[in-house]
Design a protein around this motif. Structure first.
Motif, PDB file in Angstrom:
ATOM      1  N   THR A 179      39.768  45.514  48.790  1.00 31.85           N
ATOM      2  CA  THR A 179      39.020  44.359  48.293  1.00 31.85           C
ATOM      3  C   THR A 179      38.710  44.519  46.808  1.00 31.85           C
ATOM      4  OG1 THR A 179      38.050  43.979  50.468  1.00 31.85           O
ATOM      5  CG2 THR A 179      36.900  43.014  48.581  1.00 31.85           C
ATOM      6  N   VAL A 180      38.233  45.688  46.450  1.00 32.82           N
ATOM      7  CA  VAL A 180      37.912  45.969  45.040  1.00 32.82           C
ATOM      8  C   VAL A 180      39.177  45.850  44.183  1.00 32.82           C
ATOM      9  CG1 VAL A 180      37.106  47.744  43.429  1.00 32.82           C
ATOM     10  CG2 VAL A 180      35.911  47.391  45.607  1.00 32.82           C
ATOM     11  N   ALA A 181      40.274  46.422  44.661  1.00 28.68           N
ATOM     12  CA  ALA A 181      41.531  46.383  43.905  1.00 28.68           C
ATOM     13  C   ALA A 181      42.066  44.952  43.796  1.00 28.68           C
ATOM     14  CB  ALA A 181      42.574  47.298  44.562  1.00 28.68           C
ATOM     15  N   ILE A 182      41.960  44.177  44.863  1.00 30.84           N
ATOM     16  CA  ILE A 182      42.425  42.784  44.826  1.00 30.84           C
ATOM     17  C   ILE A 182      41.653  42.001  43.776  1.00 30.84           C
ATOM     18  CG2 ILE A 182      42.409  40.594  46.116  1.00 30.84           C
ATOM     19  CD1 ILE A 182      43.094  42.326  48.629  1.00 30.84           C
ATOM     20  N   VAL A 183      40.343  42.136  43.792  1.00 29.90           N
ATOM     21  CA  VAL A 183      39.507  41.393  42.846  1.00 29.90           C
ATOM     22  C   VAL A 183      39.775  41.844  41.414  1.00 29.90           C
ATOM     23  CG1 VAL A 183      37.124  40.950  42.119  1.00 29.90           C
ATOM     24  CG2 VAL A 183      37.731  40.844  44.551  1.00 29.90           C
ATOM     25  N   ALA A 184      39.766  43.159  41.196  1.00 29.05           N
ATOM     26  CA  ALA A 184      39.961  43.683  39.835  1.00 29.05           C
ATOM     27  C   ALA A 184      41.338  43.303  39.289  1.00 29.05           C
ATOM     28  CB  ALA A 184      39.777  45.196  39.821  1.00 29.05           C
ATOM     29  N   ALA A 185      42.384  43.532  40.079  1.00 34.54           N
ATOM     30  CA  ALA A 185      43.738  43.213  39.618  1.00 34.54           C
ATOM     31  C   ALA A 185      43.936  41.705  39.492  1.00 34.54           C
ATOM     32  CB  ALA A 185      44.778  43.815  40.564  1.00 34.54           C
ATOM     33  N   GLY A 186      43.290  40.936  40.368  1.00 33.60           N
ATOM     34  CA  GLY A 186      43.398  39.484  40.282  1.00 33.60           C
ATOM     35  C   GLY A 186      42.756  38.938  39.014  1.00 33.60           C
ATOM     36  N   ILE A 187      41.573  39.434  38.695  1.00 33.92           N
ATOM     37  CA  ILE A 187      40.904  39.012  37.456  1.00 33.92           C
ATOM     38  C   ILE A 187      41.727  39.431  36.249  1.00 33.92           C
ATOM     39  CG2 ILE A 187      38.870  39.430  35.993  1.00 33.92           C
ATOM     40  CD1 ILE A 187      37.232  39.545  38.639  1.00 33.92           C
ATOM     41  N   TRP A 188      42.216  40.649  36.275  1.00 37.61           N
ATOM     42  CA  TRP A 188      43.038  41.153  35.169  1.00 37.61           C
ATOM     43  C   TRP A 188      44.288  40.289  34.999  1.00 37.61           C
ATOM     44  CZ3 TRP A 188      46.520  46.046  35.291  1.00 37.61           C
ATOM     45  CH2 TRP A 188      46.891  46.395  33.987  1.00 37.61           C
ATOM     46  N   THR A 189      44.965  40.005  36.110  1.00 33.73           N
ATOM     47  CA  THR A 189      46.185  39.194  36.061  1.00 33.73           C
ATOM     48  C   THR A 189      45.893  37.793  35.523  1.00 33.73           C
ATOM     49  OG1 THR A 189      47.051  40.416  37.969  1.00 33.73           O
ATOM     50  CG2 THR A 189      48.124  38.324  37.430  1.00 33.73           C
ATOM     51  N   ALA A 190      44.828  37.166  36.027  1.00 37.79           N
ATOM     52  CA  ALA A 190      44.479  35.815  35.571  1.00 37.79           C
ATOM     53  C   ALA A 190      44.147  35.809  34.084  1.00 37.79           C
ATOM     54  CB  ALA A 190      43.302  35.274  36.378  1.00 37.79           C
ATOM     55  N   ASN A 191      43.406  36.799  33.630  1.00 43.83           N
ATOM     56  CA  ASN A 191      43.050  36.871  32.213  1.00 43.83           C
ATOM     57  C   ASN A 191      44.279  37.064  31.329  1.00 43.83           C
ATOM     58  OD1 ASN A 191      40.301  36.404  32.466  1.00 43.83           O
ATOM     59  ND2 ASN A 191      39.836  38.567  32.779  1.00 43.83           N
ATOM     60  N   ILE A 192      45.150  37.972  31.714  1.00 47.47           N
ATOM     61  CA  ILE A 192      46.369  38.206  30.939  1.00 47.47           C
ATOM     62  C   ILE A 192      47.242  36.946  30.933  1.00 47.47           C
ATOM     63  CG2 ILE A 192      48.550  39.485  30.841  1.00 47.47           C
ATOM     64  CD1 ILE A 192      47.036  41.888  32.005  1.00 47.47           C
ATOM     65  N   GLY A 193      47.320  36.273  32.098  1.00 45.29           N
ATOM     66  CA  GLY A 193      48.157  35.080  32.228  1.00 45.29           C
ATOM     67  C   GLY A 193      47.544  33.830  31.621  1.00 45.29           C
ATOM     68  N   GLY A 194      46.300  33.924  31.172  1.00 49.45           N
ATOM     69  CA  GLY A 194      45.647  32.776  30.560  1.00 49.45           C
ATOM     70  C   GLY A 194      45.165  31.727  31.554  1.00 49.45           C
TER      71      GLY A 194
END
Length: 159
Positions: free
Chosen positions: A58-73
């Motif tokens: 859960t922690v990894a999904i949220v962290a990587a998801g936020i990171w991915t969304a931020n990088i992807g704009g």
């Protein structure tokens, strides 16, 4: 960097979903054996696998998801398919935390008590198991819905 973040996100989702589905499989397997010792061991294993895979996943999904969304704009709350995936994922976490995890401990403790006493209350087990099935289904289908939204990216309203 975007593809690396997305890869981490997808791997976390695979581990998370795999653990949930495997827990359902092992519960059904233990029930078929009709042995309180097997039920106690399976639920003890489910509880431990949640500690090792579900919660860190859960922690990894949220962290990587936020990171991915931020990088992807992608604006996280303004992008409908991301926003509604977060809503579904949150509902899964609420169902797990409030209902499913306590039920797992109750079932394990009931089965352990049955092993120790030599008397197992099958009626109480079936009532708890039915509740576990319902909340387990909620905890499983909501992240499945989130996966569908993440893959299909339908046009949905965000905030």
């Amino acid at each position: 960097m975007y593809l690396f973040a997305k890869l981490l996100h997808v791997i976390a989702v695979i581990l998370f979903m795999g653990n949930i589905i495997t827990g359902v499989f092992w519960k059904m397997h233990a029930e078929r054996a009709k042995d309180p010792r097997s039920i106690a061991e399976v639920f003890d294993g489910i509880i431990r696998s949640d500690r090792w895979f579900t919660i860190p996943g859960t922690v990894a999904i949220v962290a990587a998801g936020i990171w991915t969304a931020n990088i992807g704009g992608y604006p996280i709350l303004g992008t409908g398919w991301i926003f509604w995936s977060i809503v579904l994922f949150t509902l899964s976490g609420v169902a797990f935390s409030i209902w499913l995890a306590p039920l797992q401990r109750k079932i394990r403790n009931l089965a352990q008590a049955g092993v120790e006493s030599g008397r197992f209350d099958w009626d109480q087990y079936h009532a708890l198991a039915r509740a576990w099935d319902i909340w387990g289904l909620v905890s499983l289908l909501t992240p499945v819905g989130a996966v569908v939204l993440m893959v299909l990216k339908p046009t949905l309203p965000g905030l």
